[in-house]
Write an enzyme that holds these catalytic residues in place. Sequence first.
Site, short mmCIF file in Angstrom:
data_model
loop_
_atom_site.label_atom_id
_atom_site.label_comp_id
_atom_site.label_asym_id
_atom_site.label_seq_id
_atom_site.Cartn_x
_atom_site.Cartn_y
_atom_site.Cartn_z
N ARG A 117 -32.95 -43.10 -7.98
CA ARG A 117 -31.60 -43.28 -7.48
C ARG A 117 -30.97 -44.59 -7.98
NH1 ARG A 117 -28.76 -39.45 -4.15
NH2 ARG A 117 -26.91 -40.63 -3.64
N ASN A 121 -12.55 -44.11 -0.37
CA ASN A 121 -12.99 -42.74 -0.14
C ASN A 121 -12.05 -42.07 0.85
OD1 ASN A 121 -14.58 -40.41 -0.09
ND2 ASN A 121 -15.95 -41.20 1.50
N HIS A 134 -12.07 -39.16 3.75
CA HIS A 134 -12.99 -38.37 4.56
C HIS A 134 -12.18 -37.43 5.45
CE1 HIS A 134 -16.55 -37.29 6.77
NE2 HIS A 134 -15.92 -37.54 7.90
#
Length: 202
Positions: free
Chosen positions: A65, A107, A109
Amino acid sequence: MSARVVVLVSGGGSNLEALIDAARVEGYGARIVAVGADRDCGGLELAAAAGIPTFVTRVGDAADRAEWDRSLTARVAAFNPDLVISAGFLKLVGAEFLAEFGGRFLNTHNTLLPAFPGIHGPRDALEYGVKLTGATLFIVDAGIDTGVIVAQVAVPVADDDTVETLTERIKVAERAQLVDHLGRLCRDGWRIEGRRVVLGAG
Ligand code: GRF
């Protein structure tokens, strides 16, 4: 001068499409210089059709990751963005990405945070039985949907809603909010004071 914006997507790209359309208008304040994804998706096709450079950085292609996060950071940084937008990007970025783009990575949401974070927001809101939900535009931090809030819009839940109908109603309001606020941020600047984002204070 328009702000340089990189948009990250994983899905159909309806938010991206709204941004592409908005950015065509003179004076909007932002231009989309690249679209990145973690998988093949409709959003990438929309970008390519609009003549915007695209890239894909898959988690499965990286050793771990952290390496994926490094690759993603480098791909985005190559476009020298002023702002990065996650518009339905279904991956959490890591420490390297936030070190580079923290404070300018937004972001959207599809609930009214801090209620119902995570990828099943509309489903969770419906199951809980709330009568109002909505969409939240926020600046990403290291938590899951915990960053400082730029804007929120409320959307009513209908008694006969399904996850699909509620998700679609939220998306309409979410797109308008994203387009409106990205333009304002880019044109007017902003400042973060504690947990508040003050628009027009750049
Ligand atoms: C948005 O509603 C976003 O809030 C959620 O996924 C949706 C993305 O839709 N995380 P699209 O790909 O922009 O159509």
